[in-house]
Design a protein around this motif. Structure first.
Motif, PDB file in Angstrom:
ATOM      1  N   PHE A   1       0.814  -1.220   0.000  1.00 28.77           N
ATOM      2  CA  PHE A   1       0.000   0.000   0.000  1.00 28.77           C
ATOM      3  C   PHE A   1       0.845   1.266   0.000  1.00 28.77           C
ATOM      4  O   PHE A   1       0.322   2.373  -0.180  1.00 28.77           O
ATOM      5  N   THR A   2       2.139   1.110   0.221  1.00 31.54           N
ATOM      6  CA  THR A   2       3.044   2.253   0.212  1.00 31.54           C
ATOM      7  C   THR A   2       4.270   1.927  -0.636  1.00 31.54           C
ATOM      8  O   THR A   2       4.564   0.751  -0.899  1.00 31.54           O
TER       9      THR A   2
ATOM     10  N   THR B   1       5.495   2.572  -9.707  1.00 36.45           N
ATOM     11  CA  THR B   1       4.273   2.910  -8.983  1.00 36.45           C
ATOM     12  C   THR B   1       3.670   1.692  -8.299  1.00 36.45           C
ATOM     13  O   THR B   1       3.767   0.572  -8.799  1.00 36.45           O
ATOM     14  N   VAL B   2       3.041   1.940  -7.149  1.00 31.92           N
ATOM     15  CA  VAL B   2       2.231   0.919  -6.489  1.00 31.92           C
ATOM     16  C   VAL B   2       0.755   1.118  -6.818  1.00 31.92           C
ATOM     17  O   VAL B   2      -0.096   0.327  -6.391  1.00 31.92           O
ATOM     18  N   PHE B   3       0.418   2.165  -7.576  1.00 32.15           N
ATOM     19  CA  PHE B   3      -0.967   2.461  -7.929  1.00 32.15           C
ATOM     20  C   PHE B   3      -1.424   1.606  -9.119  1.00 32.15           C
ATOM     21  O   PHE B   3      -0.732   1.552 -10.141  1.00 32.15           O
ATOM     22  N   TYR B   4      -2.598   1.003  -8.984  1.00 29.29           N
ATOM     23  CA  TYR B   4      -3.154   0.233 -10.094  1.00 29.29           C
ATOM     24  C   TYR B   4      -3.877   1.173 -11.055  1.00 29.29           C
ATOM     25  O   TYR B   4      -4.785   1.909 -10.648  1.00 29.29           O
TER      26      TYR B   4
ATOM     27  N   CYS C   1      -6.714   4.917  -5.719  1.00 26.61           N
ATOM     28  CA  CYS C   1      -6.605   6.332  -5.378  1.00 26.61           C
ATOM     29  C   CYS C   1      -5.690   6.436  -4.164  1.00 26.61           C
ATOM     30  O   CYS C   1      -5.310   5.430  -3.576  1.00 26.61           O
ATOM     31  N   GLY C   2      -5.287   7.654  -3.816  1.00 28.16           N
ATOM     32  CA  GLY C   2      -4.381   7.832  -2.688  1.00 28.16           C
ATOM     33  C   GLY C   2      -3.604   9.128  -2.782  1.00 28.16           C
ATOM     34  O   GLY C   2      -4.133  10.140  -3.265  1.00 28.16           O
ATOM     35  N   GLU C   3      -2.344   9.120  -2.361  1.00 27.11           N
ATOM     36  CA  GLU C   3      -1.515  10.329  -2.341  1.00 27.11           C
ATOM     37  C   GLU C   3      -0.097  10.050  -2.806  1.00 27.11           C
ATOM     38  O   GLU C   3       0.441   8.958  -2.574  1.00 27.11           O
ATOM     39  N   ILE C   4       0.485  11.041  -3.448  1.00 21.25           N
ATOM     40  CA  ILE C   4       1.909  11.053  -3.795  1.00 21.25           C
ATOM     41  C   ILE C   4       2.504  12.286  -3.138  1.00 21.25           C
ATOM     42  O   ILE C   4       2.060  13.416  -3.410  1.00 21.25           O
ATOM     43  N   ARG C   5       3.511  12.107  -2.265  1.00 17.16           N
ATOM     44  CA  ARG C   5       4.070  13.218  -1.493  1.00 17.16           C
ATOM     45  C   ARG C   5       5.559  13.400  -1.773  1.00 17.16           C
ATOM     46  O   ARG C   5       6.307  12.422  -1.825  1.00 17.16           O
TER      47      ARG C   5
ATOM     48  N   LEU D   1       4.650   7.161  -1.899  1.00 18.70           N
ATOM     49  CA  LEU D   1       3.357   6.803  -2.454  1.00 18.70           C
ATOM     50  C   LEU D   1       2.525   6.096  -1.395  1.00 18.70           C
ATOM     51  O   LEU D   1       3.031   5.229  -0.677  1.00 18.70           O
ATOM     52  N   ARG D   2       1.254   6.460  -1.325  1.00 22.50           N
ATOM     53  CA  ARG D   2       0.353   5.791  -0.388  1.00 22.50           C
ATOM     54  C   ARG D   2      -0.987   5.534  -1.085  1.00 22.50           C
ATOM     55  O   ARG D   2      -1.703   6.469  -1.445  1.00 22.50           O
ATOM     56  N   VAL D   3      -1.291   4.265  -1.287  1.00 19.68           N
ATOM     57  CA  VAL D   3      -2.550   3.846  -1.897  1.00 19.68           C
ATOM     58  C   VAL D   3      -3.615   3.749  -0.809  1.00 19.68           C
ATOM     59  O   VAL D   3      -3.335   3.294   0.309  1.00 19.68           O
TER      60      VAL D   3
END
Length: 231
Positions: free
Chosen positions: A14-15, A49-52, A62-66, A102-104
């Motif tokens: 998830f991160t 990326t860990v985002f699908y 969805c989530g955040e990229i910081r 990255l945090r999904v």
């Protein structure tokens, strides 16, 4: 260079950490991507990326990229020509080369993975019991209105209740969901046929909880069967 798909290795990642390749102000885009990109004000391309990215019948993560200087609230992710575009609202700044965390959204990822794997359970059972006459056509693994559609007609003797009993048994058996392959990634519910797939999946069918078969729709004129379900 194509985006490295870190989620391939682990649905439960998830991160993650990555670096920004490019940041796009979508209002200024003039390309074949314009229609997709202009749904949200900003888009970022990362090295990995860990985002699908939405596709294959599965909805987007969805989530955040910081970074040290900004945060992109990711609302939609898609892939084009091997690059993954993370779309959303940017607060602060992201710049090419920035290191990012990255945090999904975990609840969304888990829900989507359960729904997708549930579709594979149904596909696996149909192929196992009626494979000679049934071929998967498409799957829609969204929690609101999930279904698997096949070319071929499920025998009229099979009902929602009879398919439900088969599904319940696979869940109760807590079979492993195996993801293998390098050039061609395949997913297999243990004991059943493999199926090419790029989505995220649970580790075993026991994680699915209750799969409810909602409806079986046969269209003899089109020679198709649509099995709707809910997780």
């Amino acid at each position: 260079m194509a985006t490295e798909l870190a989620y391939f290795a682990d649905t439960y990642a998830f991160t993650g950490a990555s670096h920004v390749v490019d940041v796009i102000d979508t209002a200024s885009v003039d390309s074949a991507l314009a229609k997709q990109l202009q749904k949200h004000p900003h888009a970022a391309i990362l090295k990995s990326t860990v985002f699908y990215p939405q596709g294959g019948g599965q909805p987007t993560d969805c989530g955040e990229i910081r970074s040290a200087s900004g945060t992109l609230s990711v609302a939609h992710v898609f892939m084009h020509d091997g690059l993954v575009y993370h779309q959303g609202q940017l607060a602060g700044a992201l710049t090419a080369g920035d290191a990012v965390e990255l945090r999904v959204d975990e609840d969304t990822r888990r829900r989507n993975a359960r729904c997708h794997s549930a579709g594979h359970v149904i596909f696996s059972l149909v192929k196992h019991y009626w494979g000679d006459s049934m071929r998967e056509r498409k799957g829609h693994h969204f929690s609101d209105g999930a279904y698997v559609e096949f070319d071929g007609l499920l025998p009229s003797t099979e009902t929602v209740d009879s398919v439900q009993r088969l599904v319940d048994q696979v869940v109760a058996d807590d079979r492993r969901v195996l993801v293998t392959g390098d050039q061609v990634r395949v997913v297999q519910v243990e004991g059943f046929v493999e199926n090419p797939c790029g989505g995220t999946h649970v580790r075993s069918t026991g994680e699915l909880g209750k799969i409810t078969i909602r409806k079986i729709a046969r269209k003899s004129g089109q020679n198709t069967t649509k099995i709707s379900y809910q997780v």
